[in-house]
Design a protein around this motif. Sequence first.
Motif, PDB file in Angstrom:
ATOM      1  N   TRP A   1      -2.702   5.247  17.576  1.00 12.84           N
ATOM      2  CA  TRP A   1      -1.940   4.258  16.813  1.00 12.84           C
ATOM      3  C   TRP A   1      -2.852   3.157  16.271  1.00 12.84           C
ATOM      4  N   GLU A   2      -3.809   2.705  17.117  1.00  8.23           N
ATOM      5  CA  GLU A   2      -4.703   1.640  16.664  1.00  8.23           C
ATOM      6  C   GLU A   2      -5.576   2.102  15.509  1.00  8.23           C
ATOM      7  N   LYS A   3      -6.093   3.315  15.639  1.00 11.26           N
ATOM      8  CA  LYS A   3      -6.958   3.858  14.595  1.00 11.26           C
ATOM      9  C   LYS A   3      -6.165   4.004  13.299  1.00 11.26           C
ATOM     10  N   PHE A   4      -4.932   4.482  13.448  1.00 13.12           N
ATOM     11  CA  PHE A   4      -4.064   4.641  12.281  1.00 13.12           C
ATOM     12  C   PHE A   4      -3.897   3.303  11.566  1.00 13.12           C
ATOM     13  N   TRP A   5      -3.588   2.291  12.354  1.00 13.35           N
ATOM     14  CA  TRP A   5      -3.358   0.961  11.794  1.00 13.35           C
ATOM     15  C   TRP A   5      -4.632   0.439  11.144  1.00 13.35           C
ATOM     16  N   ASP A   6      -5.750   0.698  11.819  1.00 13.82           N
ATOM     17  CA  ASP A   6      -7.051   0.274  11.330  1.00 13.82           C
ATOM     18  C   ASP A   6      -7.334   0.880   9.954  1.00 13.82           C
ATOM     19  N   VAL A   7      -7.098   2.196   9.845  1.00 15.94           N
ATOM     20  CA  VAL A   7      -7.355   2.900   8.581  1.00 15.94           C
ATOM     21  C   VAL A   7      -6.401   2.427   7.499  1.00 15.94           C
ATOM     22  N   ALA A   8      -5.109   2.328   7.867  1.00 15.12           N
ATOM     23  CA  ALA A   8      -4.080   2.059   6.863  1.00 15.12           C
ATOM     24  C   ALA A   8      -4.081   0.609   6.383  1.00 15.12           C
ATOM     25  N   THR A   9      -4.751  -0.286   7.116  1.00 10.72           N
ATOM     26  CA  THR A   9      -4.735  -1.696   6.705  1.00 10.72           C
ATOM     27  C   THR A   9      -6.137  -2.246   6.478  1.00 10.72           C
ATOM     28  N   ASP A  10      -7.085  -1.347   6.224  1.00  9.12           N
ATOM     29  CA  ASP A  10      -8.431  -1.750   5.850  1.00  9.12           C
ATOM     30  C   ASP A  10      -8.369  -2.604   4.570  1.00  9.12           C
ATOM     31  N   VAL A  11      -9.291  -3.564   4.403  1.00 12.19           N
ATOM     32  CA  VAL A  11      -9.204  -4.458   3.221  1.00 12.19           C
ATOM     33  C   VAL A  11      -9.151  -3.696   1.905  1.00 12.19           C
ATOM     34  N   ARG A  12     -10.000  -2.645   1.832  1.00 15.96           N
ATOM     35  CA  ARG A  12     -10.048  -1.903   0.575  1.00 15.96           C
ATOM     36  C   ARG A  12      -8.755  -1.147   0.339  1.00 15.96           C
ATOM     37  N   VAL A  13      -8.197  -0.615   1.418  1.00 11.81           N
ATOM     38  CA  VAL A  13      -6.943   0.119   1.295  1.00 11.81           C
ATOM     39  C   VAL A  13      -5.822  -0.832   0.890  1.00 11.81           C
ATOM     40  N   LEU A  14      -5.825  -2.022   1.504  1.00  9.85           N
ATOM     41  CA  LEU A  14      -4.794  -3.014   1.158  1.00  9.85           C
ATOM     42  C   LEU A  14      -4.889  -3.390  -0.317  1.00  9.85           C
ATOM     43  N   ALA A  15      -6.139  -3.587  -0.781  1.00  6.87           N
ATOM     44  CA  ALA A  15      -6.329  -3.942  -2.185  1.00  6.87           C
ATOM     45  C   ALA A  15      -5.785  -2.828  -3.084  1.00  6.87           C
ATOM     46  N   SER A  16      -5.980  -1.579  -2.647  1.00  8.48           N
ATOM     47  CA  SER A  16      -5.523  -0.460  -3.488  1.00  8.48           C
ATOM     48  C   SER A  16      -3.996  -0.345  -3.488  1.00  8.48           C
ATOM     49  N   TYR A  17      -3.353  -0.675  -2.350  1.00  5.25           N
ATOM     50  CA  TYR A  17      -1.873  -0.691  -2.348  1.00  5.25           C
ATOM     51  C   TYR A  17      -1.384  -1.699  -3.372  1.00  5.25           C
ATOM     52  N   LYS A  18      -2.063  -2.843  -3.363  1.00  7.54           N
ATOM     53  CA  LYS A  18      -1.643  -3.915  -4.253  1.00  7.54           C
ATOM     54  C   LYS A  18      -1.730  -3.457  -5.707  1.00  7.54           C
ATOM     55  N   VAL A  19      -2.864  -2.839  -6.044  1.00  7.54           N
ATOM     56  CA  VAL A  19      -3.031  -2.350  -7.412  1.00  7.54           C
ATOM     57  C   VAL A  19      -1.951  -1.315  -7.728  1.00  7.54           C
ATOM     58  N   SER A  20      -1.764  -0.365  -6.816  1.00  9.82           N
ATOM     59  CA  SER A  20      -0.802   0.714  -7.063  1.00  9.82           C
ATOM     60  C   SER A  20       0.608   0.160  -7.261  1.00  9.82           C
ATOM     61  N   PHE A  21       1.056  -0.692  -6.347  1.00 15.42           N
ATOM     62  CA  PHE A  21       2.441  -1.158  -6.409  1.00 15.42           C
ATOM     63  C   PHE A  21       2.669  -2.133  -7.555  1.00 15.42           C
ATOM     64  N   LEU A  22       1.706  -3.044  -7.760  1.00 12.14           N
ATOM     65  CA  LEU A  22       1.885  -4.013  -8.836  1.00 12.14           C
ATOM     66  C   LEU A  22       1.890  -3.344 -10.202  1.00 12.14           C
ATOM     67  N   CYS A  23       0.934  -2.437 -10.419  1.00  9.24           N
ATOM     68  CA  CYS A  23       0.872  -1.781 -11.721  1.00  9.24           C
ATOM     69  C   CYS A  23       2.092  -0.892 -11.934  1.00  9.24           C
ATOM     70  N   ALA A  24       2.517  -0.186 -10.881  1.00  9.92           N
ATOM     71  CA  ALA A  24       3.690   0.674 -11.018  1.00  9.92           C
ATOM     72  C   ALA A  24       4.922  -0.169 -11.327  1.00  9.92           C
ATOM     73  N   ALA A  25       5.043  -1.328 -10.655  1.00  9.52           N
ATOM     74  CA  ALA A  25       6.204  -2.190 -10.895  1.00  9.52           C
ATOM     75  C   ALA A  25       6.173  -2.757 -12.307  1.00  9.52           C
ATOM     76  N   ALA A  26       4.989  -3.210 -12.740  1.00 14.66           N
ATOM     77  CA  ALA A  26       4.863  -3.764 -14.087  1.00 14.66           C
ATOM     78  C   ALA A  26       5.213  -2.708 -15.127  1.00 14.66           C
ATOM     79  N   ALA A  27       4.668  -1.498 -14.920  1.00  8.65           N
ATOM     80  CA  ALA A  27       4.915  -0.420 -15.883  1.00  8.65           C
ATOM     81  C   ALA A  27       6.398  -0.064 -15.914  1.00  8.65           C
ATOM     82  N   ALA A  28       7.034   0.010 -14.738  1.00 10.19           N
ATOM     83  CA  ALA A  28       8.452   0.378 -14.686  1.00 10.19           C
ATOM     84  C   ALA A  28       9.308  -0.695 -15.347  1.00 10.19           C
ATOM     85  N   LEU A  29       8.874  -1.945 -15.178  1.00 14.43           N
ATOM     86  CA  LEU A  29       9.628  -3.053 -15.772  1.00 14.43           C
ATOM     87  C   LEU A  29       9.567  -2.997 -17.299  1.00 14.43           C
ATOM     88  N   VAL A  30       8.372  -2.759 -17.819  1.00 11.40           N
ATOM     89  CA  VAL A  30       8.236  -2.635 -19.273  1.00 11.40           C
ATOM     90  C   VAL A  30       9.043  -1.435 -19.753  1.00 11.40           C
TER      91      VAL A  30
END
Lengths: 277, 353
Positions: free
Chosen positions: A46-75
């Motif tokens: 569980w710890e390793k999973f959390w570690d991998v899934a919340t790494d800074v780079r991974v978090l940054a990529s979630y942000k890009v994915s969700f924000l861009c998808a939301a912006a695109a869907a809104l337009v």
Amino acid sequence: MSQVQATRKRVLPGFGLTMGYSVLYLSLVVLVPLSALLLNSTGLTWEKFWDVATDVRVLASYKVSFLCAAAAALVDLFLGLLIAWVLVRYEFPGKRIFDAVIDLPFALPTAVAGVALTALYAQNGWIGSLFEPLGWKMAYSQTGITLALMFIGIPFVVRTVQPVLEEMDKGEEEVAATLGAGRWRTFRSVILPELIPPLLTGFALAFARGIGEYGSVVFISGNMPMKTEIAPLLIMSKLEQNDYAGATAVALMLLVISFVLLFVINSIQRWSRRRAF
Amino acid sequence: MKRKWKSGLILGLSLVLTIMLSACGASKGGTQADGSSAAGSKDVELLNVSYDPTRELYEAYNKAFAAHWEKEKGQKVTIKQSHGGSGKQSRSVQDGLDADVVTLALGYDIDALQDKGLVKEGWQDKYEHNSSPYTSTIVLLVRKGNPKGIKDWDDLVRGDVQVITPNPKTSGGARWNYLAAWAYALKKNNNDEAKAQQFVQELYKHVPVLDSGARGATTTFVERGIGDVLIAWENEALLSVKELGADKFDIVYPSISILAEPPVAIVDKVVDKKGTREVADAYLKYLYSEEGQTIAAENYYRPTLDSVKAKFKDQFPKMELVTLKDVFGTWKETQQKHFSDKGIFDQIYVPGS
């Protein structure tokens, strides 16, 4: 005796068989692959999973994915409504072709779309070169990602809104007009409430598609870590290192967030539908 | 009662049908090779799973080998090719693609097959030159006339120079690019690791676009006109110059680079199952022959056989090349240190470092 009872219980016959079929195919196509995904990530604690899934780079990529998808869907939401409106309410030459073109993003391999869009929006492309002097970078930025996702998502909105618009009762609009409502008022209080549920569905579909989109985005995004790197690319890069467990950890996180977001959108949609009717 | 029996029958039948359908699909996709080899008992079929830029090379080589084998043994051999990213190809074989031989970009990708028990240990010593019949190196491709005056690795981190190279985490070829730059910096700074890391970090700050694969990076540089220099495999650079015209690009040979060794191996588990070991072995050995080496050189890979080397010496200028073994050790160690998660490449991009 029992036969009569059985037919009385349900409106249509053959519920058992159709239900069995549905469950079988749903399992084969959706549920079993998803549980295989879950199983793959069990290689991690569980710890390793959390570690991998919340790494800074991974978090940054979630942000890009969700924000861009939301912006695109809104337009797409506004653009799609506009296109559907034009297609339903007006007659013009070439309407059939225009109508058919809407579905092309579904059929086109997304990588082809990505390459074509990049060629257009790159610094030396037709459109990109117009924006370059203004200091607006189209390709290789989050703008580029959003553009690609808009392209991928637009049919979802058009195709969900269109049938509702088509079947809308013109009489209600006429009544509104005779009661003294202007065009804008009629649109706002008579047409729009009926369109909200399909618009939300279209938004949710375009949004969901955008989150998982890989093919078109890798070409136009530039893939810069922390800036324009999308979550699916990180999944691919983990697979490239034979890190199946890590890849599924990120994928699982993506799925959970998406599910929660889609569930919220669905709830709003159900609530608005109940109010509309 | 009767009705119940009937619906049960329908359910059973449909289940059987479903299973048959799925079984059908599986046999169609998976074991095509077996089916056709059974048709003519003398004919044999090989599957060569390779990486992207070797497509043309193996198209020519397969023809040559088939002719050679028929003359030698009187047996007809058909060779199927499969191309894709090196890591992806390795994963397909791990997941059950029946490859008789693999010819990939990195030893690491074959090590992964060894870990799964598909390839026996010691595969790298099985054939000459670390099982790399042909080699290549990393060079710099610049625009015609070299407007930014790029001569060596140092120039890549200078001022406003933009460098195009793919992401080493998703591209096998890009790992060689990264290692070449690292090797240069190590040598220049008397093996000071910290300085080498600094240099490579600075280099990646000059990269505006990180494509996911080598061909994508070439497109970005060549078609989109982005960047001043492309870090590329020599064979890809030569191919670009040949295909797009010598009037558009120049190749710059840096003072030091890495010897890129794309290795080949037999997939032991598959050849034992299919009984194709003999021909698979001959297929890889023939790559070292005069004819095999000439085909490799014609496709811009550096030959390892001296006689062919001499024939193509104009095409491949002499360079100072270090090997992976000399500077970095095994692929496993290299991968762990540089490219695995939270390795040096990841640290380059984490803010604050």
